[in-house]
Scaffold this active site. Sequence first.
Site, mmCIF file in Angstrom:
data_model
loop_
_atom_site.group_PDB
_atom_site.id
_atom_site.type_symbol
_atom_site.label_atom_id
_atom_site.label_comp_id
_atom_site.label_asym_id
_atom_site.label_seq_id
_atom_site.Cartn_x
_atom_site.Cartn_y
_atom_site.Cartn_z
ATOM 1 N N GLY A 16 -11.261 5.253 1.437
ATOM 2 C CA GLY A 16 -11.894 4.620 0.272
ATOM 3 C C GLY A 16 -13.372 4.357 0.528
ATOM 4 N NE ARG A 25 3.098 15.151 3.407
ATOM 5 C CZ ARG A 25 4.094 15.704 2.744
ATOM 6 N NH1 ARG A 25 4.862 16.578 3.315
ATOM 7 N NH2 ARG A 25 4.343 15.367 1.492
ATOM 8 C CG ASP A 47 -5.356 3.021 9.537
ATOM 9 O OD1 ASP A 47 -5.959 3.169 8.444
ATOM 10 O OD2 ASP A 47 -4.179 2.657 9.598
ATOM 11 C CB THR A 103 -11.639 -0.664 6.231
ATOM 12 O OG1 THR A 103 -10.868 -1.448 5.309
ATOM 13 C CG2 THR A 103 -11.458 -1.272 7.600
ATOM 14 C CG ASP A 116 -8.680 -3.306 3.364
ATOM 15 O OD1 ASP A 116 -9.190 -3.801 2.353
ATOM 16 O OD2 ASP A 116 -7.981 -2.270 3.341
ATOM 17 C CG ASP A 142 -6.974 -2.998 7.729
ATOM 18 O OD1 ASP A 142 -7.996 -2.291 7.805
ATOM 19 O OD2 ASP A 142 -5.984 -2.683 7.029
ATOM 20 N NE ARG A 192 -5.292 0.183 2.597
ATOM 21 C CZ ARG A 192 -5.105 1.197 1.755
ATOM 22 N NH1 ARG A 192 -3.938 1.375 1.190
ATOM 23 N NH2 ARG A 192 -6.082 2.029 1.483
#
Length: 367
Positions: free
Chosen positions: A14, A82, A118, A140, A142, A144, A186
């Site tokens: 983000g 993926r 992460d 981030t 956050d 975190d 989050r």
Amino acid sequence: MSDIQRIGILTGGGDCPGLNAVIRAVAKSAMNRYSLDVIGIEDGFLGLIQNRFHRLSNDSVSNILTLGGTILGTNNKVTPLRHPVEENGKVEMRDVTDRCLEHIAANRLDALIVIGGDGTMSVASHFVRLGINCIGVPKTIDNDLHGTDITFGFLTAVSIATDALDRVHTTAASHHRVMIVEVMGRNAGWIALHAGVASGSDVILLPEIPYDLKRVCDFVRHRSRRGKRFSIVCVSEGARPKDGQQVISHYDPTSPEPIRLGGIGQKIAGEIEALTGIETRSIVLGHVQRGGSPIPADRVLATEFGATAIDLLMGGCNGRLVVMRRGTITHIPLTEAEGKQRLVPLSHSLISAARDIGTCFGDDVDG
Ligand code: F6P
């Protein structure tokens, strides 16, 4: 003398205030101090998969220090491990790492500077294992990310959330209401804890401390009886009741992290109003917390992180993440930050300071 002559830089995950400040620091330091060519990779790992690269110049990274977002574009859904690939009219998820390695070679990149959280660092570690030289810069709002005491963007988000909490104070006091502000983060309550304390919120609800609604309501009622006919609640989007679950706003199946949290503020607003009889309103701050110009502290941190990333690379390091520990910029293996979350420890001094001054966390430790 290092063999490195040409580097790629990308922003993943983000967006976050301070990304452009890092891009500027990396590019200017690489070009001006070490005479490197710097190539911008567009939209995070998507640009690496799709071979979308462009050369950065002093001009293209000038005047971006204060700019929000990222001039390179980003993506929080793509991983080369993926990726949807269409064949014979059928879409299948495939590992397209080989394609990325081809594009790195075709563009003659000797190393990558990867700015992200992460998830981004997990992909960077994967490339390091395959022989690509990578240095990570943690990002981030956050806060975190495991291994660093702080990430740039966090303090800007706290400042925006604090400003919003300060502003709802007047409506809360004038209308004798409970005002709830839901903030991002989050599963980590760093933004809620810091903005809650900075704004003097009466109640702070964190994911790390499951709350008891009855305690929150008793606290609000008690304040009312003492003549404080309003309360300010700062709730983290990841907060949950002690006997319940987090509130999920939606699933995004195209994302490696498909759960998007949101809605806890609205949920508790209805419950608090029903149980206390006090009019209650809630607002969700959302992406406002990620937008706009970084505050000075984040510009400084981002600049130090970016310049350090280039120094590490040119000093012969590989597979390292620039971090801040106990006020000093240092570095750790990228693998240390992979797939881990740094939550607020229950013993955190800011939680006890807030309890000491009478803040309610909705648990039975409250007095
Ligand atoms: O990780 C940053 C963050 O803003 C979180 O606080 C929030 O839960 C999430 O991203 C929102 O993601 P999106 O931008 O995909 O809605």
